[in-house]
Each structure stands twice: as C-alpha cells, then as structure tokens.
Design an enzyme around this catalytic site. Structure first.
Site, short mmCIF file in Angstrom:
data_model
loop_
_atom_site.label_atom_id
_atom_site.label_comp_id
_atom_site.label_asym_id
_atom_site.label_seq_id
_atom_site.Cartn_x
_atom_site.Cartn_y
_atom_site.Cartn_z
CD GLU A 106 -6.17 -6.29 -7.38
OE1 GLU A 106 -6.33 -6.99 -8.42
OE2 GLU A 106 -7.10 -5.71 -6.81
CB ALA A 115 -11.37 -5.17 0.54
NE ARG A 120 -3.96 -2.02 0.03
CZ ARG A 120 -4.88 -2.14 -0.93
NH1 ARG A 120 -4.83 -1.35 -2.00
NH2 ARG A 120 -5.82 -3.06 -0.83
CD GLU A 150 -8.56 -7.90 -3.70
OE1 GLU A 150 -8.47 -8.21 -2.49
OE2 GLU A 150 -8.57 -6.72 -4.10
CD GLU A 193 -13.18 -6.33 -5.42
OE1 GLU A 193 -11.99 -6.73 -5.37
OE2 GLU A 193 -13.56 -5.43 -6.20
#
Length: 220
Positions: free
Chosen positions: A161, A92, A80, A113, A109
């Site tokens: 990701e 998320a 992040r 993910e 999601e």
C-alpha cells in the site's frame, strides 16, 4: 384476430437464492494469515453420493468507487504479487473487524487507501469473487460528495500500500479501458460498469448504503 401479435409476457426476474444441502462433515485443512481453506463433504440430494469440495473460507470484503463532482472516478495503482502485476483498482479491503457495519468498513478503506471521506453512499453491486473456490462476497459502494482527510489524520500506508498511486479518470474512459482489456481487478471492472449503467438513470435506482446483504458470509 389473425395477424394480431400476442402480448409479450413480462420478463421473468432472475435472482440467486440460498440452496441448503446436507452437510456431512467439514474440516479446516489450512489455516492462513488472512483466510483458511476448508474441506466440506455434502450431498446434493438426500439419497445421493457424498461430494467433497475444498474452498477458501473468506470473511468478505467491501470496495468503493469514489466519484467527484465532475463525474470522474478515482483509481489506485497497486502491486499484486499472485499475478505479478501493477493493477489499477478501487479502494477495497477485508471485512475483518468483528461486528463492523459494512458501510463503516467501506468508509474506513476509503480513508486509509485514498485519504478521502464521502457524505453520500449507495450500493453499486454485490458479487462473489470466485464462487467455485471461495466464499468471498464483495459489496461495491458508490461514494460521492467527497472531502480530503486532513493530513494529520491520514493513515500511514505500509508494504504494498505504500506504493499506491492515484489517478482520476472519466467514467467513459474507464469503461473503454475495461472493454479494451486494460483493467483486470474484479471490483474495479464490476464497479465501473455498474456505475456506467446507473448513470443512465441519474443514479436514482441505486440501493441505499444500508441495503440488506444476505449473500455475505455472516448473513448466510
């Protein structure tokens, strides 16, 4: 009778509630790639002075706490940039598909993910991520009865990701990590603690996946 204790009054239920105020003006001061910043002028009371607040106008988001048959939960490690850290999170994403049902977005999601599908869904918790500076509302689901997405149907992850790593952890160990300050992602922290509280009643008190969500921006 002297010495007889008085009956304890029933605990008052606390609940957040809408509080409409007089909006004098609103202006988009920044248009971003994902969200905008708006500036509102409003009055707290009809005769009060005008106040101005700038905040992020956010479409809202969903998060998913996947739990397997052994009671373990899945965490994802992802970089992040604003905080410059690799964070352990739960799946998320934004509710940025027009008209998409909330739980459908959560399932999307989870598939994108974590390469997982779930047969059983419940609402774990609803919260505002930063209500003093953003309209973002987040709903966390508990997803159980999991199944792997077939390889040929899996989403191709890109950018940050693409670096996602998976780790299954017991719920108790996850709680310990939250309380020790080792986990910082808000959806993960709220979801883990909510799941631990719900487990005490065998998850019987959880709301259904389609429970109303009046706090979401589209419903306000």
């Amino acid at each position: 009778m002297p010495g007889t204790p008085e009956a304890t009054p029933a605990a008052k239920q606390v609940s957040d509630a809408p509080s409409p105020r007089r909006l004098l003006s609103t202006e988009k001061v920044y248009e971003g790639r994902i969200w905008d910043v708006v500036s509102d002028s409003f009055q707290l009371q009809e005769t009060g002075e005008a106040l101005t607040r700038d905040y992020i106008d956010h479409p809202g988001a969903v998060a998913v706490l996947p739990m397997n048959a052994a009671g373990e939960i899945l965490l994802l490690r992802q970089y992040r940039h604003p905080v410059g850290m690799d964070l352990w999170e739960i799946p998320a994403g934004l509710l940025d598909v027009e008209g998409e049902d909330f739980v459908v977005g959560a399932a999307r999601e989870l598939a994108e993910e974590a390469d997982l599908a779930a047969a059983t869904w419940n609402v774990l918790a609803d919260f505002f991520n930063s209500p003093g500076s953003s309209s973002e509302a987040i709903r966390i689901y508990l997803a159980r009865d999991l199944a792997d997405i077939p390889h040929h149907e899996r989403h191709e992850r890109t950018d940050e990701e693409a670096e996602i790593e998976f780790h299954w952890i017991s719920l108790d160990d996850a709680v310990d990590s939250v309380l020790a300050g080792r986990l910082h992602n808000p959806s993960a922290v709220v979801g883990i603690l909510a799941a631990a509280a719900a487990r005490a009643s065998g998850f019987e008190g959880l709301r259904p996946a389609d429970a109303p969500w009046p706090a979401h921006p589209s419903q306000r």
